[in-house]
Design an enzyme around this catalytic site. Structure first.
Site: not given
Length: 560
Positions: A361, A392, A517
């Site tokens: 960000e 793994h 938004k």
């Protein structure tokens, strides 16, 4: 911040590094690691921490050139401007002073001519007093029962940072003892499943809800807050809200309108960015309710120790500066787009997700601080898992696929040691054996010649060959106490800032989160009108219209 239209890529220091890349392409880490003097020069110690960056694709000459780049970027001046409270977040005209959140009480750090440290400590003292009331049982809920369970509602920086610290402290012996009989949960997602998971097994009578929203208007947070307010009032009545909900906010009018006593609102400031807010009331309040203020204060002191190191240490010995410069080298010159954060400690399982936000960000920008398009790449794709789980999972790619620089984080002393009779080593030694082995495996690899000497069949040799020359660094912490967690947080916060300062971008705004938004608001209005009035879908492209139509036709949401 003083403005300059020059890009860092126009400087001689940048061009020098660009030319230097051709030399590095001819150099293998196998050869670099034979130079003991070089390796010794790339070991840095501070306050119990040991950094080893000798496995970076960087001869001593590279480091000299990177330090020249720091000068060209005016890094010293930019760090000073941050600590002096100048408005280095130029697009929002704000200071960037998360360092003030953990400064000693007698420190002087000014924003707009005013020492903010006293304001910070006024809030910290208020948190200490309030958390002690809750933990001692002198503050009780609406039915007279102690409030032993806490749900903190927030999103982004109001969630990821505090969750990281909470998870890191859960098994620390001192913190574990302090948290006996208590629970702390974090509610972030507006997915109702997240609400359901958070309230499972909890009794409203013993639950305190902390609502974290600076403006008290954050859409996701406030919807979740209203949902938990309904949960509390359904069980205990509307008057119970004042006893069971508190706020971290500066909008006292909306706090009171919501039903929370404004006296139970804890402030933070515009000069604190969300992803840098864990040391404010955003993190300190819920963490103090769980572990007690004395434990959390040690966390703040650890972060402050690194702040002072960052501000005062020459760059060639400055851990956050060195890490930031190496990240710039890896991203902008060697062309590595990602970074793996690999803590060999299960207690740090939420560290990578937090740094993912802090880094991506902050530095996921395409223009300079002056608004000029950048002709080079910035930012990193950050991801990670604790070792040995990651081995793994995705280490296959790291060893034989794309080159991804790795941060290995190790702890000398386990929070919860286990020694089993008959085992060759302790559980922690088994874990740390992998911590020490993986960086060398990445650096050296394995050649076809070595495989031939081991009598590996010819058809398998290509599959078992490891190219090596894959950069990493190792950071060794003495233990994982609250103090060490604070150190680790501050190292990465400042590392990210250094990268942004060198690239010449604004690491402290986040306009990229806004567009989605805005578009979501349009969709929300459409969903409401379609469900309540049967309004036809309008104003969307074919793809979105098709998806919305399927959603509306098949979802089982009640009519509102």
């Amino acid at each position: 911040m003083a403005s300059s239209t020059a890009l860092i890529s126009d400087t001689e220091a940048w061009k020098d590094l660009k030319g230097h890349v051709e030399d590095i392409k001819k150099t293998h880490l196998r050869d670099l690691m034979t130079d003991a003097n070089r390796c010794q020069s790339m070991m840095m110690e501070f306050d119990g921490l040991l950094l080893d960056y000798s496995r970076q694709r960087a001869p001593v000459e590279t480091m000299d050139k990177l330090l020249n780049l720091a000068k060209a970027a005016q890094l010293t001046e930019k760090i000073s401007r941050m600590f002096n409270g100048e408005h280095i977040n130029s697009t929002e005209n704000r200071s960037v002073l998360h360092v003030a959140l953990r400064a000693p009480k007698d420190a002087v750090i000014k924003a707009d001519g005013k020492n903010v440290v006293q304001e910070v400590w006024n809030v910290l003292d208020k948190i200490k007093e309030f958390s002690e009331k809750i933990r001692s049982g002198s503050w009780v809920g609406a039915t007279g029962k102690p409030l032993k369970d806490v749900i903190a509602i927030g999103i982004g920086g109001s969630f990821l940072g505090p969750l990281f610290v909470h998870t890191a402290l859960q098994t620390d012996p001192e913190a574990l003892e302090s948290a006996k009989g208590r629970q702390l949960r974090f509610l972030a997602n507006i997915d109702p499943v997240d609400v359901a998971r958070n309230i499972i097994g909890l009794n409203p009578e013993t639950t305190l809800v902390v609502v974290v929203s600076k403006t008290f208007t954050t859409a996701e947070t406030m919807l979740n807050a209203r949902t938990l307010r309904e949960w509390i009032t359904a069980a205990l009545g509307a008057s119970a809200v004042a006893k069971h909900m508190v706020a971290v906010s500066t909008n006292l009018a909306l706090v009171e309108k919501f039903g929370i006593d404004p006296n139970n609102a804890f402030a933070f400031w515009d000069w604190v960015g969300g992803r840098y807010s864990v040391c404010s009331a955003v993190g300190v309040l819920p963490l103090s309710l769980q572990y007690g203020f004395s434990v959390v204060e040690k966390f703040l002191k650890g972060a402050s120790s690194i702040d002072q190191h960052f501000q005062s240490t020459p760059f060639e010995k400055n851990i956050p500066v060195l890490l930031g410069l190496l990240s710039v080298w890896n991203v902008s010159f060697l062309g590595y787009p990602a970074r793996a954060i690999l803590p060999y400690s299960q207690a740090l399982e939420k560290f990578a997700p937090h740094i993912q936000q802090v880094s991506m960000e902050s530095n996921g920008k395409g223009v300079s601080i002056d608004g000029l398009p950048l002709p080079f790449e910035t930012g990193e794709i950050d991801f990670g898992e604790p070792g040995t789980n990651g081995q793994h999972s995705f280490y296959q790619l790291i060893h034989q696929g794309r080159v991804i620089p790795c941060d290995f984080i190790g702890i000398v002393k386990s929070q919860q040691p286990v020694y089993l009779k008959g085992e060759v080593v302790s559980n922690h030694d088994e874990l740390m054996s992998n911590f020490f082995a993986q960086p060398d495996a990445l650096a050296y690899g394995k050649t076809p010649e070595q495989l031939q000497k081991e009598n590996v069949s010819e058809n398998l040799i290509p599959h078992k060959t490891f190219s090596g020359n894959r950069p990493s660094l190792s950071l060794l912490l003495p233990e994982l106490t609250a103090y060490n967690v604070g150190q680790l947080l501050a190292i990465y916060e400042h590392r990210v800032a250094v990268q942004g300062f060198v690239w010449g971008i604004n690491s402290f705004d986040q306009w990229g989160v806004e567009l989605g938004k805005v578009l979501a608001t349009q969709v929300r209005k459409q969903l409401h009108s379609s469900r309540t009035q049967g309004t036809a879908l309008e104003g969307f492209n074919y793809s979105t219209t098709t998806l919305l139509k399927r959603y509306l036709e098949t979802s089982s949401e009640p009519q509102m």
